[in-house]
Design a protein around this motif. Sequence first.
Motif, PDB file in Angstrom:
ATOM      1  N   VAL A 123       0.841  -1.204   0.000  1.00  0.00           N
ATOM      2  CA  VAL A 123       0.000   0.000   0.000  1.00  0.00           C
ATOM      3  C   VAL A 123       0.879   1.258   0.000  1.00  0.00           C
ATOM      4  O   VAL A 123       0.608   2.210  -0.738  1.00  0.00           O
ATOM      5  CB  VAL A 123      -0.985  -0.018   1.186  1.00  0.00           C
ATOM      6  CG1 VAL A 123      -1.721   1.303   1.316  1.00  0.00           C
ATOM      7  CG2 VAL A 123      -1.981  -1.159   1.026  1.00  0.00           C
ATOM      8  N   THR A 124       1.926   1.246   0.776  1.00  0.00           N
ATOM      9  CA  THR A 124       2.851   2.393   0.808  1.00  0.00           C
ATOM     10  C   THR A 124       3.494   2.603  -0.562  1.00  0.00           C
ATOM     11  O   THR A 124       3.571   3.735  -1.062  1.00  0.00           O
ATOM     12  CB  THR A 124       3.933   2.176   1.878  1.00  0.00           C
ATOM     13  OG1 THR A 124       3.302   2.001   3.145  1.00  0.00           O
ATOM     14  CG2 THR A 124       4.898   3.339   1.937  1.00  0.00           C
ATOM     15  N   GLY A 125       3.957   1.521  -1.169  1.00  0.00           N
ATOM     16  CA  GLY A 125       4.565   1.625  -2.494  1.00  0.00           C
ATOM     17  C   GLY A 125       3.582   2.109  -3.549  1.00  0.00           C
ATOM     18  O   GLY A 125       3.942   2.867  -4.447  1.00  0.00           O
ATOM     19  N   SER A 126       2.326   1.679  -3.441  1.00  0.00           N
ATOM     20  CA  SER A 126       1.296   2.139  -4.377  1.00  0.00           C
ATOM     21  C   SER A 126       1.053   3.636  -4.240  1.00  0.00           C
ATOM     22  O   SER A 126       0.915   4.349  -5.239  1.00  0.00           O
ATOM     23  CB  SER A 126      -0.014   1.383  -4.140  1.00  0.00           C
ATOM     24  OG  SER A 126       0.130   0.023  -4.445  1.00  0.00           O
ATOM     25  N   ALA A 127       1.016   4.120  -3.007  1.00  0.00           N
ATOM     26  CA  ALA A 127       0.828   5.559  -2.780  1.00  0.00           C
ATOM     27  C   ALA A 127       2.010   6.346  -3.335  1.00  0.00           C
ATOM     28  O   ALA A 127       1.828   7.374  -4.007  1.00  0.00           O
ATOM     29  CB  ALA A 127       0.665   5.837  -1.288  1.00  0.00           C
TER      30      ALA A 127
ATOM     31  N   ALA B 186      14.403  10.315 -12.759  1.00  0.00           N
ATOM     32  CA  ALA B 186      13.765  10.270 -11.441  1.00  0.00           C
ATOM     33  C   ALA B 186      12.766   9.124 -11.360  1.00  0.00           C
ATOM     34  O   ALA B 186      12.685   8.420 -10.353  1.00  0.00           O
ATOM     35  CB  ALA B 186      13.071  11.599 -11.139  1.00  0.00           C
ATOM     36  N   MET B 187      12.018   8.904 -12.428  1.00  0.00           N
ATOM     37  CA  MET B 187      11.040   7.818 -12.434  1.00  0.00           C
ATOM     38  C   MET B 187      11.738   6.462 -12.485  1.00  0.00           C
ATOM     39  O   MET B 187      11.264   5.506 -11.865  1.00  0.00           O
ATOM     40  CB  MET B 187      10.078   7.981 -13.612  1.00  0.00           C
ATOM     41  CG  MET B 187       8.870   7.127 -13.485  1.00  0.00           C
ATOM     42  SD  MET B 187       7.961   7.495 -11.961  1.00  0.00           S
ATOM     43  CE  MET B 187       6.442   6.690 -12.294  1.00  0.00           C
ATOM     44  N   ALA B 188      12.851   6.378 -13.184  1.00  0.00           N
ATOM     45  CA  ALA B 188      13.607   5.118 -13.227  1.00  0.00           C
ATOM     46  C   ALA B 188      14.117   4.760 -11.834  1.00  0.00           C
ATOM     47  O   ALA B 188      13.992   3.617 -11.387  1.00  0.00           O
ATOM     48  CB  ALA B 188      14.778   5.225 -14.210  1.00  0.00           C
ATOM     49  N   PHE B 189      14.669   5.750 -11.139  1.00  0.00           N
ATOM     50  CA  PHE B 189      15.204   5.510  -9.799  1.00  0.00           C
ATOM     51  C   PHE B 189      14.096   5.216  -8.791  1.00  0.00           C
ATOM     52  O   PHE B 189      14.087   4.176  -8.142  1.00  0.00           O
ATOM     53  CB  PHE B 189      16.028   6.713  -9.322  1.00  0.00           C
ATOM     54  CG  PHE B 189      16.435   6.623  -7.878  1.00  0.00           C
ATOM     55  CD1 PHE B 189      17.496   5.818  -7.497  1.00  0.00           C
ATOM     56  CD2 PHE B 189      15.750   7.331  -6.902  1.00  0.00           C
ATOM     57  CE1 PHE B 189      17.863   5.716  -6.158  1.00  0.00           C
ATOM     58  CE2 PHE B 189      16.109   7.239  -5.559  1.00  0.00           C
ATOM     59  CZ  PHE B 189      17.179   6.417  -5.193  1.00  0.00           C
ATOM     60  N   ALA B 190      13.149   6.157  -8.659  1.00  0.00           N
ATOM     61  CA  ALA B 190      12.144   6.057  -7.601  1.00  0.00           C
ATOM     62  C   ALA B 190      10.954   5.186  -7.985  1.00  0.00           C
ATOM     63  O   ALA B 190      10.472   4.400  -7.169  1.00  0.00           O
ATOM     64  CB  ALA B 190      11.660   7.445  -7.200  1.00  0.00           C
TER      65      ALA B 190
ATOM     66  N   CYS C  45      10.173   1.718  -5.928  1.00  0.00           N
ATOM     67  CA  CYS C  45       8.822   1.165  -5.742  1.00  0.00           C
ATOM     68  C   CYS C  45       8.725  -0.278  -6.238  1.00  0.00           C
ATOM     69  O   CYS C  45       8.015  -1.092  -5.640  1.00  0.00           O
ATOM     70  CB  CYS C  45       7.788   2.032  -6.454  1.00  0.00           C
ATOM     71  SG  CYS C  45       7.538   3.632  -5.669  1.00  0.00           S
ATOM     72  N   GLY C  46       9.441  -0.595  -7.305  1.00  0.00           N
ATOM     73  CA  GLY C  46       9.429  -1.960  -7.814  1.00  0.00           C
ATOM     74  C   GLY C  46       9.999  -2.955  -6.820  1.00  0.00           C
ATOM     75  O   GLY C  46       9.504  -4.073  -6.685  1.00  0.00           O
ATOM     76  N   ALA C  47      11.045  -2.557  -6.111  1.00  0.00           N
ATOM     77  CA  ALA C  47      11.649  -3.449  -5.118  1.00  0.00           C
ATOM     78  C   ALA C  47      10.930  -3.369  -3.775  1.00  0.00           C
ATOM     79  O   ALA C  47      10.940  -4.336  -3.020  1.00  0.00           O
ATOM     80  CB  ALA C  47      13.124  -3.102  -4.934  1.00  0.00           C
TER      81      ALA C  47
END
Length: 120
Positions: A41-45, A59-63, A68-70
């Motif tokens: 849920v935290t990663g989804s937010a 920035a999207m690749a990193f974060a 979020c992927g990991a």
Amino acid sequence: MTVLLVALGAALGAPLRYLTDRAVQARHGSAFPWGTFTVNVTGSALLGFLAALPAGGGAMAFAGTGLCGALTTYSTFGYETLRLAEDGARLHAVLNAAASIGAGLGAAYCGMALAGALPA
């Protein structure tokens, strides 16, 4: 360069997932997988928030992809849901599936709404 950013984000997200999962699960004595639920849920937010920002690809690749992927884990969610069902805790299994999907979508929406409310 993008691959390196994803790897760096994942190097941060994976241990964060493990530590958060263990810390949350240690506080609950139930069979419900609260740790996995929390990180998902935290990663989804966070991903919803990031997706709504005018961030660049790096920035999207990193974060987004890396962190979020990991941080989030569909495989553990699936495994824990099946384990609950096999152990006879079918109600917990159904609640885990429904709550994880509903809360994940709701959290992503709230993250996007929060990002949209920020001043430009």
